[in-house]
Scaffold this active site. Structure first.
Site, mmCIF file in Angstrom:
data_model
loop_
_atom_site.group_PDB
_atom_site.id
_atom_site.type_symbol
_atom_site.label_atom_id
_atom_site.label_comp_id
_atom_site.label_asym_id
_atom_site.label_seq_id
_atom_site.Cartn_x
_atom_site.Cartn_y
_atom_site.Cartn_z
ATOM 1 N N GLU A 240 40.893 41.940 45.485
ATOM 2 C CA GLU A 240 42.094 41.973 44.645
ATOM 3 C C GLU A 240 43.047 40.933 45.217
ATOM 4 O O GLU A 240 43.519 41.058 46.345
ATOM 5 C CB GLU A 240 42.722 43.364 44.682
ATOM 6 N N CYS A 277 51.337 45.358 43.923
ATOM 7 C CA CYS A 277 50.453 44.422 43.230
ATOM 8 C C CYS A 277 50.598 44.525 41.716
ATOM 9 O O CYS A 277 50.192 43.619 40.990
ATOM 10 C CB CYS A 277 49.004 44.653 43.632
#
Length: 493
Positions: A240, A277
């Site tokens: 990620e 995020c």
């Protein structure tokens, strides 16, 4: 490795030393030696539940350690620990259910073309998994987090590369995981912890490492991804890396509820000092009275937010540099200017730009993620400008549509345009906060992630498994899960 207080920038204590190549080799080999023991699914489930219990029991100590290294605060970290232990128990339930094995049996059928033999398929663990801890979640996406929990649930031992922002917290919780393994009747080395930048590179290159999970920057994640692909035997690298998480506000939404949307955006983009995020980092809002009221509401909400400490002084400096560069673009305004405050804190803000101006070029990275409490608002005059700007947006974890109601005329076409851009689509909600649930997807097109898998939710376990089929194999030679008698009682399809 030194533990540093982000509130002062001063060193607290030396926690560990950086691992060398020999240390990495010993760690991986020790973890690899536990693969056979982890084949016992009952013991795996027991390990996960024991780990959750030990972490809950050490809540005061764990939260204090994490706060001292991240400045995230007791309330936030208490909630994160609860999420972490719930996630461990969630994967223990998945292990018990055993549906993740995806057992499929095709009976012999000579009438098909070609004839079907006896085929029996299931999923098996890959082997040692390298986990790279995240800076912004010292628990839920770090040593005891989702990558570790799902890998152990799959039957894969884990070697974790600790994040330098919280080495003491990492040592504390790794010790609890290793203690849980011993209490569950498993070798402690089902979880091994390493520190140091070089250790991360050596880890992904080790021949006994079978897969990797990473949460961090595009630059660091891409370097490790490339190293994983360049090995003599390439391995899956589930990274990620970065996400802008665009938001589109329809004209009807801006006219109907601008103050609500402005306040909601302010709360979402400043959650955790904008270090999530899933922070909404880019917004398309219409010109006109409704859009003006939205911008005013966002400004009012942000002016009421107190200065906060970021995870590390270097992250603060990068935030201030990136936001200053953003304001140098012609046509950019800052109704509330992001700024630094003393001592070592930042204040949130946002930048505005006309959509047409952005379409002429993006020299200062307005369409790139900036870690911290800032977002960019692009004002559009026409619907086709929204499409033109979205065509420039890279892959994302989330994309959000703010509408007036279910009958908003622009909603269907905008949802269709947002769908290719993200792994999770939200309507009239905000993306910060990722539930641990079966239907969750925390991933997206590159650079959000390097693979089409999720790192949150039950299907996160699939990253650490591979399918295998047995053909024409006598019953006594089959794994118990594939036998007709099904002695372990697993779901068979």
């Amino acid at each position: 490795m030194w533990s540093v207080d982000p509130r002062t920038g001063k060193r607290r204590e030396q926690v560990a030393v950086e691992a060398g190549a020999d240390d990495v080799d010993r760690a991986v080999r020790a973890a690899h030696a536990t693969v056979g023991a982890l084949a016992d699914r009952t013991a795996r489930a027991r390990l996960l539940r024991t780990a959750a219990g030990l972490l809950d029991g050490a809540r005061t100590e764990v939260v204090a350690a994490a706060d001292a290294e991240t400045a995230l605060g007791e309330a936030r970290l208490t909630g994160e620990l609860a999420r972490t232990t719930a996630q461990l128990r969630y994967f223990a339930d998945i292990v018990d259910e055993a549906a993740f094995l995806d057992v499929r049996i095709s009976r012999p059928d000579p009438s098909t073309t070609p004839p079907t033999p006896d085929l029996r398929r299931m999923k098996i663990p890959l082997g040692v998994v390298a986990v790279y801890a995240a800076s912004n979640f010292p628990l839920a996406f770090s040593v005891p987090g989702g990558d570790t929990a799902s890998a152990l649930a799959a039957g894969c031992p884990v070697v974790v590369k600790a994040h330098p922002c919280h080495p003491a917290t990492s040592e504390l919780v790794a010790g609890l995981l290793r203690r849980a393994a011993a209490e569950a009747g498993l070798p402690e080395d089902v979880v091994v912890l390493l520190h140091g930048f070089r250790a991360g590179v050596d880890l992904v290159r080790h021949p006994l490492v079978a897969a990797a999970g990473f949460t961090g920057s595009v630059r660091g994640g891409r370097a490790l991804f490339d190293a994983a692909a360049a090995r003599p035997v390439p391995i899956p690298f589930h990274g990620e890396l970065g996400s802008l998480n665009p938001v589109v506000i329809t004209e009807a939404a801006a006219a109907a509820r601008p103050e609500e949307i402005g306040a909601g955006l302010a709360a979402s983009m400043t959650m955790g000092q904008g270090q999530f995020c899933t922070k909404p980092g880019f917004v398309l809002a219409p010109e006109g009275p409704g859009g003006d009221r939205f911008v005013a509401a966002l400004a009012d909400a942000l002016k009421g937010v107190e200065p906060g400490v970021m995870l590390a002084p270097r992250m603060r400096e990068h935030f201030l540099t990136a936001t200053a560069e953003g304001t140098r673009t012609d046509g950019v305004d800052a109704p509330v200017r992001p700024a630094g405050a003393e001592p070592l804190t930042v204040t949130p803000g946002f930048l505005t730009i006309a959509a047409d101006t952005l379409l002429d070029g993006d020299p200062h990275g307005l369409l790139q993620e900036t870690f911290g409490p800032v977002t960019v608002v692009a004002r559009y005059a026409k619907r086709d400008q929204v499409s033109a700007v979205l065509a420039l947006v890279p892959g994302n974890l989330t994309a959000t549509l703010q509408t007036a109601d279910a009958d908003d005329p622009d909603a269907p076409s905008l949802l269709a345009e947002l769908t290719p851009l993200a792994g999770r689509i939200l309507v009239d909600a905000w993306p910060t906060g990722v539930a641990v649930a079966d239907a969750q997807h925390h991933g997206g097109p590159y650079p959000a992630t390097t693979s089409p898998f999720t790192s949150v939710g039950g299907t996160a376990i699939e990253r650490w498994l591979r399918p295998i089929s047995y053909q024409s194999t006598p019953q006594p030679l089959l794994p118990p899960e594939l036998r007709d008698a099904n002695p372990l009682g697993v779901p068979q399809r």
